[in-house]
Motif scaffolding. Sequence first.
Motif, PDB file in Angstrom:
ATOM      1  N   PHE A 137      -1.452  -2.478  13.535  1.00  0.00           N
ATOM      2  CA  PHE A 137      -0.618  -1.276  13.424  1.00  0.00           C
ATOM      3  C   PHE A 137      -1.275  -0.196  12.554  1.00  0.00           C
ATOM      4  CE2 PHE A 137       0.379  -2.956   9.356  1.00  0.00           C
ATOM      5  CZ  PHE A 137       0.586  -4.313   9.565  1.00  0.00           C
ATOM      6  N   SER A 138      -0.776   1.029  12.712  1.00  0.00           N
ATOM      7  CA  SER A 138      -1.395   2.138  11.985  1.00  0.00           C
ATOM      8  C   SER A 138      -1.131   1.981  10.489  1.00  0.00           C
ATOM      9  CB  SER A 138      -0.876   3.479  12.523  1.00  0.00           C
ATOM     10  OG  SER A 138       0.273   3.859  11.826  1.00  0.00           O
ATOM     11  N   GLY A 139      -2.132   2.283   9.691  1.00  0.00           N
ATOM     12  CA  GLY A 139      -2.003   2.173   8.236  1.00  0.00           C
ATOM     13  C   GLY A 139      -2.543   0.871   7.676  1.00  0.00           C
ATOM     14  N   VAL A 140      -2.794  -0.116   8.554  1.00  0.00           N
ATOM     15  CA  VAL A 140      -3.220  -1.425   8.038  1.00  0.00           C
ATOM     16  C   VAL A 140      -4.629  -1.359   7.443  1.00  0.00           C
ATOM     17  CG1 VAL A 140      -4.114  -2.373  10.231  1.00  0.00           C
ATOM     18  CG2 VAL A 140      -3.174  -3.920   8.507  1.00  0.00           C
ATOM     19  N   GLU A 141      -5.454  -0.481   7.986  1.00  0.00           N
ATOM     20  CA  GLU A 141      -6.848  -0.409   7.510  1.00  0.00           C
ATOM     21  C   GLU A 141      -6.911   0.060   6.051  1.00  0.00           C
ATOM     22  OE1 GLU A 141     -10.310  -1.632   7.597  1.00  0.00           O
ATOM     23  OE2 GLU A 141      -9.113  -1.942   9.407  1.00  0.00           O
ATOM     24  N   GLU A 142      -6.060   1.012   5.708  1.00  0.00           N
ATOM     25  CA  GLU A 142      -6.016   1.503   4.326  1.00  0.00           C
ATOM     26  C   GLU A 142      -5.644   0.358   3.369  1.00  0.00           C
ATOM     27  OE1 GLU A 142      -3.803   4.989   1.659  1.00  0.00           O
ATOM     28  OE2 GLU A 142      -2.639   3.900   3.154  1.00  0.00           O
ATOM     29  N   ALA A 158       1.624  -2.098   1.030  1.00  0.00           N
ATOM     30  CA  ALA A 158       2.306  -2.851   2.090  1.00  0.00           C
ATOM     31  C   ALA A 158       3.822  -2.677   1.963  1.00  0.00           C
ATOM     32  CB  ALA A 158       1.921  -4.328   2.023  1.00  0.00           C
ATOM     33  N   SER A 159       4.338  -2.737   0.728  1.00  0.00           N
ATOM     34  CA  SER A 159       5.798  -2.580   0.598  1.00  0.00           C
ATOM     35  C   SER A 159       6.204  -1.125   0.852  1.00  0.00           C
ATOM     36  CB  SER A 159       6.312  -3.104  -0.747  1.00  0.00           C
ATOM     37  OG  SER A 159       5.635  -2.518  -1.804  1.00  0.00           O
ATOM     38  N   ARG A 160       5.386  -0.186   0.401  1.00  0.00           N
ATOM     39  CA  ARG A 160       5.653   1.234   0.703  1.00  0.00           C
ATOM     40  C   ARG A 160       5.699   1.471   2.219  1.00  0.00           C
ATOM     41  NH1 ARG A 160       0.568   4.934   0.213  1.00  0.00           N
ATOM     42  NH2 ARG A 160       0.225   3.664   2.073  1.00  0.00           N
ATOM     43  N   ASN A 161       4.686   0.941   2.937  1.00  0.00           N
ATOM     44  CA  ASN A 161       4.624   1.135   4.389  1.00  0.00           C
ATOM     45  C   ASN A 161       5.822   0.494   5.091  1.00  0.00           C
ATOM     46  OD1 ASN A 161       2.193   2.276   3.809  1.00  0.00           O
ATOM     47  ND2 ASN A 161       0.929   0.811   4.948  1.00  0.00           N
ATOM     48  N   THR A 162       6.213  -0.672   4.615  1.00  0.00           N
ATOM     49  CA  THR A 162       7.353  -1.370   5.227  1.00  0.00           C
ATOM     50  C   THR A 162       8.629  -0.554   5.049  1.00  0.00           C
ATOM     51  OG1 THR A 162       6.316  -3.506   4.873  1.00  0.00           O
ATOM     52  CG2 THR A 162       8.702  -3.522   5.177  1.00  0.00           C
ATOM     53  N   ILE A 163       8.817  -0.003   3.838  1.00  0.00           N
ATOM     54  CA  ILE A 163      10.007   0.822   3.583  1.00  0.00           C
ATOM     55  C   ILE A 163       9.985   2.063   4.481  1.00  0.00           C
ATOM     56  CG2 ILE A 163      11.132   2.303   1.858  1.00  0.00           C
ATOM     57  CD1 ILE A 163      10.233   0.140  -0.250  1.00  0.00           C
ATOM     58  N   ASN A 164       8.822   2.736   4.543  1.00  0.00           N
ATOM     59  CA  ASN A 164       8.704   3.921   5.413  1.00  0.00           C
ATOM     60  C   ASN A 164       8.994   3.582   6.869  1.00  0.00           C
ATOM     61  OD1 ASN A 164       8.079   5.898   3.538  1.00  0.00           O
ATOM     62  ND2 ASN A 164       5.885   5.439   3.580  1.00  0.00           N
ATOM     63  N   PHE A 165       8.399   2.468   7.318  1.00  0.00           N
ATOM     64  CA  PHE A 165       8.556   2.032   8.713  1.00  0.00           C
ATOM     65  C   PHE A 165      10.033   1.817   9.044  1.00  0.00           C
ATOM     66  CE2 PHE A 165       8.938  -1.438  11.786  1.00  0.00           C
ATOM     67  CZ  PHE A 165       8.094  -1.039  12.811  1.00  0.00           C
ATOM     68  N   LEU A 166      10.725   1.096   8.176  1.00  0.00           N
ATOM     69  CA  LEU A 166      12.124   0.765   8.436  1.00  0.00           C
ATOM     70  C   LEU A 166      13.008   2.014   8.370  1.00  0.00           C
ATOM     71  CD1 LEU A 166      12.327  -2.572   6.410  1.00  0.00           C
ATOM     72  CD2 LEU A 166      12.413  -2.345   8.902  1.00  0.00           C
ATOM     73  N   MET A 167      12.739   2.869   7.394  1.00  0.00           N
ATOM     74  CA  MET A 167      13.544   4.087   7.265  1.00  0.00           C
ATOM     75  C   MET A 167      13.372   4.993   8.476  1.00  0.00           C
ATOM     76  SD  MET A 167      13.783   5.490   3.451  1.00  0.00           S
ATOM     77  CE  MET A 167      14.860   4.675   2.304  1.00  0.00           C
ATOM     78  N   ASN A 168      12.104   5.100   8.957  1.00  0.00           N
ATOM     79  CA  ASN A 168      11.847   5.946  10.123  1.00  0.00           C
ATOM     80  C   ASN A 168      12.562   5.431  11.368  1.00  0.00           C
ATOM     81  OD1 ASN A 168      10.295   7.873   8.854  1.00  0.00           O
ATOM     82  ND2 ASN A 168       8.393   6.697   9.092  1.00  0.00           N
ATOM     83  N   THR A 177      12.842  -5.759  -1.193  1.00  0.00           N
ATOM     84  CA  THR A 177      11.690  -4.955  -0.761  1.00  0.00           C
ATOM     85  C   THR A 177      11.543  -3.737  -1.678  1.00  0.00           C
ATOM     86  OG1 THR A 177      12.055  -5.701   1.500  1.00  0.00           O
ATOM     87  CG2 THR A 177      10.645  -3.784   1.232  1.00  0.00           C
ATOM     88  N   PHE A 178      12.679  -3.114  -2.013  1.00  0.00           N
ATOM     89  CA  PHE A 178      12.631  -2.012  -2.987  1.00  0.00           C
ATOM     90  C   PHE A 178      12.194  -2.518  -4.366  1.00  0.00           C
ATOM     91  CE2 PHE A 178      15.878   0.035  -0.134  1.00  0.00           C
ATOM     92  CZ  PHE A 178      15.121   1.148   0.181  1.00  0.00           C
ATOM     93  N   HIS A 179      12.694  -3.695  -4.730  1.00  0.00           N
ATOM     94  CA  HIS A 179      12.328  -4.235  -6.044  1.00  0.00           C
ATOM     95  C   HIS A 179      10.831  -4.509  -6.124  1.00  0.00           C
ATOM     96  CE1 HIS A 179      16.747  -5.754  -6.389  1.00  0.00           C
ATOM     97  NE2 HIS A 179      16.624  -4.484  -6.690  1.00  0.00           N
ATOM     98  N   ALA A 180      10.261  -5.006  -5.034  1.00  0.00           N
ATOM     99  CA  ALA A 180       8.811  -5.251  -4.992  1.00  0.00           C
ATOM    100  C   ALA A 180       8.071  -3.926  -5.186  1.00  0.00           C
ATOM    101  CB  ALA A 180       8.423  -5.901  -3.666  1.00  0.00           C
ATOM    102  N   TYR A 181       8.488  -2.925  -4.419  1.00  0.00           N
ATOM    103  CA  TYR A 181       7.828  -1.616  -4.477  1.00  0.00           C
ATOM    104  C   TYR A 181       7.899  -1.019  -5.887  1.00  0.00           C
ATOM    105  CZ  TYR A 181       7.109   3.376  -3.784  1.00  0.00           C
ATOM    106  OH  TYR A 181       6.665   4.668  -3.897  1.00  0.00           O
TER     107      TYR A 181
END
Length: 199
Positions: A137-142, A158-168, A177-181
Amino acid sequence: MKRNEALALVEPHLRRERFEHTIRVTDTALELAKPYEGKLDTEAIELAGIFHDYAKYRNLHEMKRWIISNPLPKDLLDYHHELWHGPVGALLVEREIGIHQQDVLSAIRWHTTGKAKMSLTDKLIFLSDYIEPGRKFSGVEEVREAAAKSIDVACWMASRNTINFLMNRNQKIYPDTFHAYNDLSNEKDVIKWRENING
Ligand SMILES: [Fe+2]
Ligand SMILES: [Fe+2]
């Protein structure tokens, strides 16, 4: 427990592609663990990698029953069932496989959501599940590039991307997940990375 014995125990519970993913997660975690040799229990990392998706294909009604009848957070039931296989997996790996090592069970339990105050073993499994070479998926390389320099920065991404992905996608997000971030945001490497980006 030896690698092949563990793989033979997990294989009947997984589809072919998930079993191959499991091997890649395990090998990625062992690779990321190399700089910490001597400070980490590599056998624990190997077992956590091998069993992390143990409960992935369990019947949803059964998983629901296990969550209700065991000391697992009941709020899991208010979130997507994709989140259940980590906590339920830790429970079943202890019960059915007889692994009682808390560091192994913890890494299995938290591999999907993450949480605040993850151990290094938790982080390595959480991160390897996200960046193993089969992930496209996009963003994994970074995140892969970050992982070569800092486990904390890579887990934070990874946690930032997951939060963005789910919110979008207008999805709910499990609080851990927020606590991890937020918790990872306070790590030294992450503070430095954010300062560089934000100027
Ligand atoms: Fe998983
Ligand atoms: Fe996985």
